[in-house]
Design a protein around this motif. Structure first.
Motif, mmCIF file in Angstrom:
data_model
loop_
_atom_site.group_PDB
_atom_site.id
_atom_site.type_symbol
_atom_site.label_atom_id
_atom_site.label_comp_id
_atom_site.label_asym_id
_atom_site.label_seq_id
_atom_site.Cartn_x
_atom_site.Cartn_y
_atom_site.Cartn_z
ATOM 1 N N PHE A 1 0.827 -1.209 0.000
ATOM 2 C CA PHE A 1 0.000 0.000 0.000
ATOM 3 C C PHE A 1 0.859 1.257 0.000
ATOM 4 O O PHE A 1 2.031 1.241 0.392
ATOM 5 C CB PHE A 1 -0.914 0.002 1.232
ATOM 6 N N LYS A 2 0.240 2.349 -0.452
ATOM 7 C CA LYS A 2 0.928 3.640 -0.458
ATOM 8 C C LYS A 2 0.993 4.198 0.962
ATOM 9 O O LYS A 2 -0.023 4.204 1.677
ATOM 10 C CB LYS A 2 0.204 4.637 -1.366
ATOM 11 N N LYS A 3 2.138 4.714 1.317
ATOM 12 C CA LYS A 3 2.281 5.316 2.644
ATOM 13 C C LYS A 3 1.350 6.525 2.778
ATOM 14 O O LYS A 3 0.752 6.737 3.840
ATOM 15 C CB LYS A 3 3.730 5.732 2.898
ATOM 16 N N GLU A 4 1.212 7.305 1.710
ATOM 17 C CA GLU A 4 0.363 8.501 1.776
ATOM 18 C C GLU A 4 -1.097 8.118 2.037
ATOM 19 O O GLU A 4 -1.838 8.869 2.669
ATOM 20 C CB GLU A 4 0.496 9.341 0.507
ATOM 21 N N THR A 5 -1.508 6.953 1.552
ATOM 22 C CA THR A 5 -2.865 6.476 1.821
ATOM 23 C C THR A 5 -3.000 6.066 3.278
ATOM 24 O O THR A 5 -4.005 6.383 3.940
ATOM 25 C CB THR A 5 -3.229 5.298 0.902
ATOM 26 N N TYR A 6 -2.014 5.345 3.780
ATOM 27 C CA TYR A 6 -2.020 4.933 5.186
ATOM 28 C C TYR A 6 -2.177 6.155 6.098
ATOM 29 O O TYR A 6 -2.935 6.113 7.082
ATOM 30 C CB TYR A 6 -0.720 4.206 5.522
ATOM 31 N N LEU A 7 -1.509 7.236 5.768
ATOM 32 C CA LEU A 7 -1.546 8.441 6.604
ATOM 33 C C LEU A 7 -2.902 9.144 6.566
ATOM 34 O O LEU A 7 -3.190 9.986 7.413
ATOM 35 C CB LEU A 7 -0.435 9.411 6.181
ATOM 36 N N LYS A 8 -3.734 8.774 5.611
ATOM 37 C CA LYS A 8 -5.099 9.321 5.554
ATOM 38 C C LYS A 8 -6.044 8.560 6.484
ATOM 39 O O LYS A 8 -7.159 9.003 6.739
ATOM 40 C CB LYS A 8 -5.639 9.254 4.124
ATOM 41 N N THR A 9 -5.614 7.402 6.956
ATOM 42 C CA THR A 9 -6.440 6.573 7.843
ATOM 43 C C THR A 9 -6.027 6.827 9.297
ATOM 44 O O THR A 9 -5.086 7.573 9.564
ATOM 45 C CB THR A 9 -6.260 5.075 7.527
ATOM 46 N N THR A 10 -6.698 6.153 10.208
ATOM 47 C CA THR A 10 -6.291 6.220 11.618
ATOM 48 C C THR A 10 -5.117 5.300 11.894
ATOM 49 O O THR A 10 -4.612 5.238 13.011
ATOM 50 C CB THR A 10 -7.463 5.825 12.550
ATOM 51 N N GLY A 11 -4.689 4.561 10.866
ATOM 52 C CA GLY A 11 -3.528 3.690 11.008
ATOM 53 C C GLY A 11 -3.871 2.373 11.685
ATOM 54 O O GLY A 11 -5.029 2.083 12.000
ATOM 55 N N ILE A 12 -2.852 1.594 11.920
ATOM 56 C CA ILE A 12 -3.043 0.305 12.577
ATOM 57 C C ILE A 12 -3.486 0.529 14.014
ATOM 58 O O ILE A 12 -2.954 1.382 14.716
ATOM 59 C CB ILE A 12 -1.741 -0.520 12.517
ATOM 60 N N ASN A 13 -4.459 -0.260 14.437
ATOM 61 C CA ASN A 13 -4.973 -0.169 15.806
ATOM 62 C C ASN A 13 -3.974 -0.830 16.759
ATOM 63 O O ASN A 13 -3.791 -2.046 16.714
ATOM 64 C CB ASN A 13 -6.326 -0.875 15.878
#
Length: 275
Positions: free
Chosen positions: A157-169
């Motif tokens: 996955f794209k890191k920039e996409t990950y940063l749009k989420t709340t990330g790993i719980n």
């Protein structure tokens, strides 16, 4: 040239790491880094891994001060990732030599936020036995919950996409990857590579091989419920989504229709004709 971050959360798997390491240094794609976070292993994992990676600057290893669990450790990995594309690799597994090259090609030619492949099931010695049969090309919609499982490793996955989420719980002990998949898929398209790029070792100590256990099913049900709430879904197949999570059976019953032949046929048609 796109940089690729391979993220490894380790707990007591140092004895298997040599195969993982060999698969990484053999990659046909050259611009990568490896982030390893050890979750306070009780064996000699850190010493073994440090000896193997020696002074190779492409590998960086960090350690949790105390044992925190899978979710916390995988989240820590992302803190150190510098690549534009990221993927988790378990220290007891490995990837094919052209895996990173083929993944990067998908991100280069397609407007996607993620890509995933089939995986090869291997014995304890990492000798290939058979392709994991459940991995399929998915129809990505707000009603896709990866239940039943349709993809697992190798998810990139794209890191920039990950940063749009709340990330790993960080509180999750299991279903960590499932939670990540669902969050990433809410932000764009995903590409399926119909060949195995990941070598998955089957052995008695594998954490992800505990998925049949009640605790893992419970965690996955909670992840699905969180996903429904996050997506604003109030009804599934004309049944109300509970406001508050109470038990796993309520959640899995909501999704029973997704295992039926008609539903699967409709999705197959949508995937085939890109509807």
């Amino acid at each position: 040239m796109i940089k690729f971050s391979i993220l490894i959360a380790n707990y007591n798997n140092g004895k298997y790491f040599r195969d993982c390491y060999n698969s990484l240094i053999s990659q046909t794609y050259e611009n990568w880094e490896v982030i390893i976070v050890d979750d306070a292993s009780t064996d000699n994992s850190v010493e073994v891994i440090e000896t193997i990676i020696q002074n190779d600057s492409r590998f960086k290893i960090y350690s949790n001060a105390s044992n925190q669990g899978c979710g916390y450790t995988k989240r820590e990995c992302m803190k150190y990732a510098e690549g534009e594309i990221c993927a988790y690799l378990d220290p007891d597994d490995a990837i094919y030599v052209d895996a990173l090259e083929k993944i990067v090609q998908e991100f280069t030619k397609n407007e996607i936020v993620a890509a995933y492949s089939q995986m090869m099931l291997c014995n304890e010695n990492l000798s290939p036995e058979k392709v994991f049969a459940s991995t399929k090309k998915i129809y990505n919609s707000r009603y896709f919950f990866n239940c039943p499982t349709q993809f697992a490793h190798f998810f990139t996955f794209k890191k920039e996409t990950y940063l749009k989420t709340t990330g790993i719980n960080p509180t999750l002990k299991s279903a960590v990857d499932q939670d990540l998949y669902l969050k990433i898929l809410e932000h764009g398209s995903v590409e399926y590579i119909k060949e195995p790029l990941y070598l998955y070792r089957l052995h008695s100590n594998g954490i992800s091989q505990q998925s049949f256990k009640p605790g893992a099913k419970e965690s996955f049900a909670k992840v699905i419920h969180d996903t429904m709430k996050r997506r604003g879904i109030r009804k599934i197949n004309n049944q109300l989504v509970p406001e508050v999570y109470t038990n796993q059976h309520e959640i899995y019953e909501l999704l029973n229709y997704q295992t039926q032949k008609l539903h699967r046929l409709i999705n197959k048609v949508k995937v085939t004709f890109n509807i």
